[in-house]
Design a protein around this motif. Structure first.
Motif, mmCIF file in Angstrom:
data_model
loop_
_atom_site.group_PDB
_atom_site.id
_atom_site.type_symbol
_atom_site.label_atom_id
_atom_site.label_comp_id
_atom_site.label_asym_id
_atom_site.label_seq_id
_atom_site.Cartn_x
_atom_site.Cartn_y
_atom_site.Cartn_z
ATOM 1 N N ASN A 492 0.830 -0.897 0.344
ATOM 2 C CA ASN A 492 0.224 -0.011 -0.119
ATOM 3 C C ASN A 492 0.736 0.702 -0.347
ATOM 4 O OD1 ASN A 492 -2.745 -2.003 0.281
ATOM 5 N ND2 ASN A 492 -2.308 -1.581 2.744
ATOM 6 N N ALA A 493 0.593 2.489 -0.776
ATOM 7 C CA ALA A 493 0.943 3.761 -1.141
ATOM 8 C C ALA A 493 0.841 4.080 0.483
ATOM 9 C CB ALA A 493 1.103 4.742 -2.279
ATOM 10 N N THR A 494 2.368 4.868 1.547
ATOM 11 C CA THR A 494 1.386 5.886 3.011
ATOM 12 C C THR A 494 2.399 6.613 2.645
ATOM 13 O OG1 THR A 494 1.824 3.745 4.011
ATOM 14 C CG2 THR A 494 2.320 5.950 5.148
ATOM 15 N N VAL A 495 1.362 7.959 1.945
ATOM 16 C CA VAL A 495 1.345 8.967 1.663
ATOM 17 C C VAL A 495 1.862 10.154 3.234
ATOM 18 C CG1 VAL A 495 0.760 11.145 0.687
ATOM 19 C CG2 VAL A 495 -0.374 9.502 0.084
ATOM 20 N N ILE A 513 2.466 14.747 6.747
ATOM 21 C CA ILE A 513 2.118 13.758 7.388
ATOM 22 C C ILE A 513 2.380 13.076 8.319
ATOM 23 C CG2 ILE A 513 -0.150 12.098 7.357
ATOM 24 C CD1 ILE A 513 -0.499 13.539 4.310
ATOM 25 N N THR A 514 2.472 13.431 9.592
ATOM 26 C CA THR A 514 3.599 12.514 10.080
ATOM 27 C C THR A 514 3.025 11.539 10.224
ATOM 28 O OG1 THR A 514 3.530 14.854 11.868
ATOM 29 C CG2 THR A 514 4.205 13.299 13.051
ATOM 30 N N ASP A 515 1.859 11.173 10.604
ATOM 31 C CA ASP A 515 1.953 9.114 10.673
ATOM 32 C C ASP A 515 2.031 8.526 9.732
ATOM 33 O OD1 ASP A 515 2.155 9.309 13.142
ATOM 34 O OD2 ASP A 515 0.450 9.498 13.584
ATOM 35 N N GLY A 516 1.843 9.375 8.598
ATOM 36 C CA GLY A 516 1.515 9.147 7.027
ATOM 37 C C GLY A 516 0.160 8.249 6.608
ATOM 38 N N TYR A 517 -0.066 8.858 5.724
ATOM 39 C CA TYR A 517 -1.935 8.162 4.728
ATOM 40 C C TYR A 517 -1.881 6.821 3.854
ATOM 41 C CZ TYR A 517 -6.761 9.160 3.611
ATOM 42 O OH TYR A 517 -7.622 9.486 3.465
ATOM 43 N N GLU A 518 -1.831 5.868 5.015
ATOM 44 C CA GLU A 518 -2.394 4.878 3.902
ATOM 45 C C GLU A 518 -3.297 4.514 2.999
ATOM 46 O OE1 GLU A 518 -1.855 -0.127 4.944
ATOM 47 O OE2 GLU A 518 -1.322 1.173 5.919
ATOM 48 N N LEU A 519 -2.707 4.404 2.038
ATOM 49 C CA LEU A 519 -4.139 4.424 0.513
ATOM 50 C C LEU A 519 -4.124 2.921 0.499
ATOM 51 C CD1 LEU A 519 -2.513 6.811 -1.293
ATOM 52 C CD2 LEU A 519 -4.386 7.126 0.664
ATOM 53 N N MET A 523 -7.913 1.624 -5.241
ATOM 54 C CA MET A 523 -8.728 1.711 -4.571
ATOM 55 C C MET A 523 -8.395 3.034 -5.044
ATOM 56 S SD MET A 523 -10.040 0.639 -0.932
ATOM 57 C CE MET A 523 -11.506 1.870 -1.201
ATOM 58 N N ASN A 524 -9.019 4.371 -5.014
ATOM 59 C CA ASN A 524 -8.869 5.696 -5.298
ATOM 60 C C ASN A 524 -8.944 6.377 -3.741
ATOM 61 O OD1 ASN A 524 -8.040 6.764 -8.124
ATOM 62 N ND2 ASN A 524 -9.984 5.888 -8.392
ATOM 63 N N MET A 525 -7.965 7.202 -3.156
ATOM 64 C CA MET A 525 -8.437 7.752 -1.895
ATOM 65 C C MET A 525 -8.387 9.318 -2.496
ATOM 66 S SD MET A 525 -9.512 5.431 0.312
ATOM 67 C CE MET A 525 -8.709 6.304 1.917
ATOM 68 N N ILE A 541 0.442 24.804 -12.210
ATOM 69 C CA ILE A 541 1.398 24.120 -10.902
ATOM 70 C C ILE A 541 1.025 22.817 -11.594
ATOM 71 C CG2 ILE A 541 0.020 26.364 -9.329
ATOM 72 C CD1 ILE A 541 -1.854 23.841 -8.841
ATOM 73 N N THR A 542 2.440 22.786 -10.147
ATOM 74 C CA THR A 542 3.362 20.765 -10.027
ATOM 75 C C THR A 542 2.547 20.399 -8.706
ATOM 76 O OG1 THR A 542 4.393 21.868 -11.882
ATOM 77 C CG2 THR A 542 4.444 19.458 -9.951
ATOM 78 N N VAL A 543 1.701 19.370 -8.474
ATOM 79 C CA VAL A 543 1.392 19.301 -7.325
ATOM 80 C C VAL A 543 1.882 17.679 -7.159
ATOM 81 C CG1 VAL A 543 -0.578 17.502 -6.218
ATOM 82 C CG2 VAL A 543 -0.899 19.347 -8.193
ATOM 83 N N ARG A 544 2.735 17.638 -6.035
ATOM 84 C CA ARG A 544 3.997 16.302 -5.654
ATOM 85 C C ARG A 544 3.074 15.562 -4.396
ATOM 86 N NH1 ARG A 544 8.694 15.507 -7.575
ATOM 87 N NH2 ARG A 544 8.823 18.203 -8.904
ATOM 88 N N VAL A 545 2.893 14.418 -4.312
ATOM 89 C CA VAL A 545 2.782 13.421 -3.411
ATOM 90 C C VAL A 545 3.962 13.050 -3.782
ATOM 91 C CG1 VAL A 545 1.781 11.405 -2.797
ATOM 92 C CG2 VAL A 545 0.233 14.109 -3.933
ATOM 93 N N ARG A 546 4.334 13.012 -1.968
ATOM 94 C CA ARG A 546 5.481 11.945 -1.625
ATOM 95 C C ARG A 546 5.149 10.611 -0.764
ATOM 96 N NH1 ARG A 546 9.905 16.502 -1.007
ATOM 97 N NH2 ARG A 546 10.848 16.683 -3.375
ATOM 98 N N ALA A 547 5.951 9.327 -0.827
ATOM 99 C CA ALA A 547 5.354 8.633 0.517
ATOM 100 C C ALA A 547 6.912 7.875 1.447
ATOM 101 C CB ALA A 547 4.970 7.213 -0.493
ATOM 102 N N ALA A 548 5.453 7.536 1.895
ATOM 103 C CA ALA A 548 7.020 7.148 2.692
ATOM 104 C C ALA A 548 7.790 6.499 2.939
ATOM 105 C CB ALA A 548 6.169 6.333 4.009
#
Length: 560
Positions: A492-495, A513-519, A523-525, A541-548
């Motif tokens: 799972n991706a953890t944002v 996101i301190t504890d991360g947001y698991e996806l 699924m779409n979240m 603009i550029t939207v950037r999402v980083r995982a753990a």
């Protein structure tokens, strides 16, 4: 009768007076004679007392003369006598001198009569030339000491004439490490003119000497009259020297040594040589002046040496401080000098030279994999961008593209000089979602010459599917970012972080996101954050999402 008595009386008085005068004169003569005799006896006893007080079997050496010639400070002469009243012949075993105000003993190690001991027969005298430099003590009282076998020894003091050579040295590494300046002055109170004979730097001769007042080369010796000051520039490479010592010698034997508080340590490095692949007439050099260097430098030129010995000079004007780097773009037409070694050296105004750096020029074709795209919505194919750089000499023919060494189905195509092409590669990469893979592109050019480049990347396992902008019920603006994790992903991706950047890269929004947001997979979240997007309406603009795990995905959108 009275007359006769009176006359007799007067005659008697005259006789008495004459007798008294005679006695007085004689007394004075006797007194003077006794005084002379007594004085002679005292003088004799005074002079001879030293002989009578001497122990038996001793030799009484006497220095009858000591001469320190003002025009020859490299030696002095003494005459030593072994008197007849000495008990025997003797050997002079040591000669040394002392100086007023100086507690050191200065031994004479060489004479014109050879090595010590020097024989001296009773009743004879010898003049000895003592080859020992005394010039630094000119003007002071020097006492010569002579030691002999069974001897009481002998001393003699001489007030020497004043001579002084004033010397000032200037080593300035900021100006040059190839020369230094000297100012030589014959003191106004010196007794004689001097002749400058030799200049040494750490016992090495300068290559050339220039008289600064006339800016012309001179040859030694040169005269230095009393009270005259002569400025000189000596050409000598003193790089790497620390506190060098300059020695000045005159024909008259006067010597001055002066150590300079100077350091010409230099570590100058050419760290990178970059070829401008869009302009084959330009190279970009980065040069570093180390913290170990003793001074700043002014780079005046770069010299490029080809593998056949041909040189190409690039003039420069570049100041680099200690512990600093500088980048210099310069003109050099390397278009037709390909895949060959070139050695670069930097030269400075101060005379320092950098360490050389040898690099190889670009090959005949310069091409790159400029982009590789994988879309989680289509795992049956991926795209590769190939660019043939403007500096290439030939077109390239893309013949094969491999996925982890497996050949993909791709249409061969020519990419001309200065252009790029996108290649669609048919290959099912479902099993590699989220894994590290290698894409290798093979090309041909110039008939059958081949070349290949590999591109490593981690395949995405999540992506941004949508970015929308809206307002909360109370009117506050927000951004809604929808993220999808592939159903084929093994994790799972953890944002952990969201960023929004302007076209120029400026960060407009950053949320951690301190504890991360698991996806969850497949699924779409949606991730919603309050952000005033209205300030950037109409901008891309550029939207950037980083995982753990460090993976990140981006999406470019235009703010409504």
């Amino acid at each position: 009768m009275r007359y006769n008595k009176t006359l007799n009386s007067e005659m008697n008085d005259m006789y008495k007076l004459t007798s008294t005068k005679a006695i007085s004169t004689l007394g004075i003569i006797l007194l003077l004679l006794c005084s002379a005799i007594f004085g002679g006896i005292i003088s004799y006893m005074w002079v001879m007392s030293s002989f009578y007080l001497e122990p038996e079997n001793t030799v009484d050496l006497v220095i009858t003369e000591a001469n320190f010639p003002v025009d020859h400070a490299d030696f002095f002469n003494i005459t030593v006598m072994n008197p007849t009243h000495s008990s025997s012949d003797t050997n002079i075993t040591q000669i040394y001198f002392t100086v007023e105000g100086d507690n050191n003993i200065h031994n004479v190690t060489k004479t014109d009569l050879g090595e010590f001991p020097i024989s001296l027969e009773r009743g004879t005298a010898k003049t000895i030339k003592c080859i020992e430099n005394w010039g630094q003590f000119a003007g002071k009282t020097i006492t010569v000491h002579v030691i002999g076998t069974n001897s009481t020894g002998a001393t003699r003091s001489v007030k020497t004439k004043y001579v002084k050579l004033n010397v000032d040295v200037n080593f300035n590494q900021t100006v040059s490490c190839k020369h230094f300046n000297i100012t030589v002055e014959n003191d106004p109170n010196s007794a004689i003119n001097l002749t400058l004979k030799k200049i040494y730097v750490n016992w090495q001769d300068p290559e050339n000497i220039t008289l600064l007042t006339k800016h012309e080369n001179i040859s030694l010796p040169i005269s230095v009259p009393i009270g005259k000051e002569i400025p000189l520039q000596c050409f000598y490479d003193w790089e790497t020297l620390v506190n060098p010592t300059v020695r000045i010698e005159t024909s008259e034997g006067y010597i001055v040594e002066k150590s300079a508080n100077a350091n010409a340590t230099m570590l100058l490095l050419i760290t990178t040589v970059k070829f401008n692949e869009t302009n084959p007439d330009e190279i970009i050099l980065t040069i570093s002046n180390s913290a170990e260097s003793s001074t700043l430098v002014d780079v005046s030129k770069f010299v490029l040496t080809y593998d056949n010995g041909t040189q190409y000079t690039i003039n420069a004007s570049l100041r680099i401080g200690r512990n600093e780097n500088a980048t210099f773009s310069c003109h050099w037409p390397w278009m037709n000098y390909r895949n060959r070694n070139v050695t670069v050296v930097a030269y400075t105004k101060q005379g320092f030279v950098s360490q050389s750096k040898t690099v190889k020029t670009p090959p005949e074709v310069v091409w790159k994999i400029t982009d590789v795209k994988f879309d989680l919505d289509d795992t049956e194919r991926f795209s590769v961008n190939v660019t043939n750089m403007p500096c290439s000499l030939y077109d390239i023919n893309v013949t094969e593209i491999d996925f982890n060494s497996h050949e993909t189905n791709v249409t061969s195509s020519i990419v001309s000089i200065g252009n790029q092409s996108t290649f669609i590669c048919e290959y099912n990469w479902t099993s590699s979602v989220g894994k590290d893979v290698t894409i290798t592109v093979h090309v041909l050019y110039k008939g059958n010459e081949s070349s290949s480049i590999s591109y490593n990347l981690t395949l995405p396992y999540f992506k941004i599917t949508e970015v929308s902008f809206s307002n909360f019920s109370l009117g506050n603006p927000y951004v809604n970012i929808t993220v999808y994790t592939s159903e084929f992903s093994t994790v799972n991706a953890t944002v952990t972080e969201l960023l929004i950047e302007a076209e120029n890269g400026t960060c407009l929004f950053n949320a951690t996101i301190t504890d991360g947001y698991e996806l969850p997979k497949g699924m779409n979240m949606s991730i919603v954050y309050s952000w005033d997007w209205t300030r950037y309406s109409g901008q891309e603009i550029t939207v950037r999402v980083r995982a753990a795990d460090g993976s990140e995905v981006t999406k470019n959108v235009t703010v409504p």
